[in-house]
Design an enzyme around this catalytic site. Structure first.
Site, short mmCIF file in Angstrom:
data_model
loop_
_atom_site.label_atom_id
_atom_site.label_comp_id
_atom_site.label_asym_id
_atom_site.label_seq_id
_atom_site.Cartn_x
_atom_site.Cartn_y
_atom_site.Cartn_z
CE1 TYR A 48 6.23 -1.62 -10.98
CE2 TYR A 48 5.65 0.61 -11.35
CZ TYR A 48 5.98 -0.53 -11.84
OH TYR A 48 6.10 -0.85 -13.03
N GLY A 49 4.89 -0.31 -4.50
CA GLY A 49 4.52 0.50 -3.25
C GLY A 49 5.78 0.30 -2.14
CB CYS A 79 2.31 4.25 -11.33
SG CYS A 79 2.95 3.63 -9.89
CB CYS A 189 -2.56 4.21 -4.95
SG CYS A 189 -2.32 2.64 -5.82
CB THR A 190 -3.47 4.43 -10.62
OG1 THR A 190 -2.58 3.61 -10.56
CG2 THR A 190 -3.06 5.93 -10.93
CG HIS A 191 -3.71 -0.83 -8.11
ND1 HIS A 191 -2.51 -0.37 -8.52
CD2 HIS A 191 -3.59 -2.08 -8.48
CE1 HIS A 191 -1.87 -1.40 -9.23
NE2 HIS A 191 -2.51 -2.21 -9.27
N1 DGL Z 1 -0.94 2.08 -9.05
C1 DGL Z 1 0.21 2.24 -8.54
C2 DGL Z 1 0.36 3.69 -7.57
O1 DGL Z 1 -0.50 4.66 -8.01
C3 DGL Z 1 1.29 1.44 -7.95
C4 DGL Z 1 0.86 0.43 -6.82
C5 DGL Z 1 1.86 -0.59 -6.37
O2 DGL Z 1 2.16 -1.42 -7.24
O3 DGL Z 1 2.23 -0.92 -5.05
O4 DGL Z 1 0.95 4.07 -6.62
#
Ligand code: DGL
Length: 263
Positions: A48-49, A79, A189-191
């Site tokens: 998404y970023g 996210c 970022c949740t990742h």
């Molecule tokens: N996990 C997401 C966030 O907290 C999105 C990361 C991505 O897809 O770039 O921003």
């Protein structure tokens, strides 16, 4: 509160571009084990970023509609990118409550001793209006050093959370913060909590790593209580996971007693 009619045993919905939001799902599950939950890993739209506001909006609407068809009573946008770009629009369009997650600048800014705070987040989050507004509020008292974690999410989704590639990227991204003498690093970022080991191996111990997953779980409980839709039945919850691409590693990071459905 409008004509809100969902029942307390309806599920809580979550979505993210993949496995990142699981870090938030886990905190919510720990705090609210009896809540039924549905998690959508939208890995076909990953990452998404780097997507435009319009694209994120369209994707977030689509994901929310999927979760609403499953009769979710509340949606957690797990996210930072989607939250900072369009949570206000989601709240306007849909009737149920939405909870989002955004970089925890406030607690970092209140507690820094060096007056410098680092934020590691996606380009989308750092470029959003909401991030701009929040960071501007603290700009007089602290210096905020922003760094985009370009490339990290892709490696994480490939399961490469501890290899040389990710370590080298992190070294590059974090060195700037270390040079600037930050004493707080906000994971925006949740990742990123999934690579916390690799991050803490690079940072000196004097830098505290901050994420707000726990705070968001607490906020979720409060909202459920306010709307009187918290599940008071103390029976084991149903937890469903959906993924929309073949190559997701979701199965590797959730407990194998949970079912994953490919859509
Ligand atoms: N996990 C997401 C966030 O907290 C999105 C990361 C991505 O897809 O770039 O921003």
């Amino acid at each position: 509160m409008g004509s809100f009619f969902y029942m307390s045993n309806n599920p809580i919905g979550f979505f993210d571009s993949g496995i990142g939001g699981i870090t938030l799902w886990k905190e919510v599950h720990n705090l609210l084990p009896y809540e039924n939950k549905i998690y959508l890993a939208d890995s076909k739209n990953l990452p998404y970023g780097t997507k435009s506001d319009k694209e994120i909006e369209r994707i977030s609407f689509e994901n929310s509609e999927f979760l609403l068809k499953k009769e979710c009573k509340l949606i957690i946008v797990a996210c930072n990118t989607a939250t900072t770009k369009c949570i206000d629009k989601l709240r306007k369009k849909f009737e149920i409550p939405f909870i989002g997650i955004e970089p925890a600048i406030k607690p970092a800014a209140l507690n820094t001793k060096t007056g410098k705070v680092g934020v590691l987040a996606t380009e989308g989050t750092l470029g959003s209006n909401l991030f701009y507004k929040t960071s501007n509020k603290h700009a007089n008292s602290v210096k905020i050093i922003e760094q985009s974690g370009k490339g990290l999410v892709k490696l994480i989704e490939q399961g490469k959370m501890d290899g040389d590639k990710i370590k080298n990227l992190l070294k590059k991204y974090l060195q700037l913060m270390i040079n600037e003498n930050v004493d707080k690093l906000v994971l925006g970022c949740t990742h990123y909590p999934l690579i916390i080991k690799a991050i803490s191996n690079i940072l000196p111990e004097t830098i505290e790593i901050i994420d707000c997953n726990k705070a968001v779980a607490i906020q979720t409980k409060k909202v459920l209580e306010t709307y009187r839709i918290i599940n008071l039945n103390k029976i084991e919850s149903e937890n469903q996971f959906y993924v929309n691409s073949e190559n997701s590693i979701l199965g590797k990071i959730i407990d194998n007693r949970f079912n994953i459905t490919k859509i």
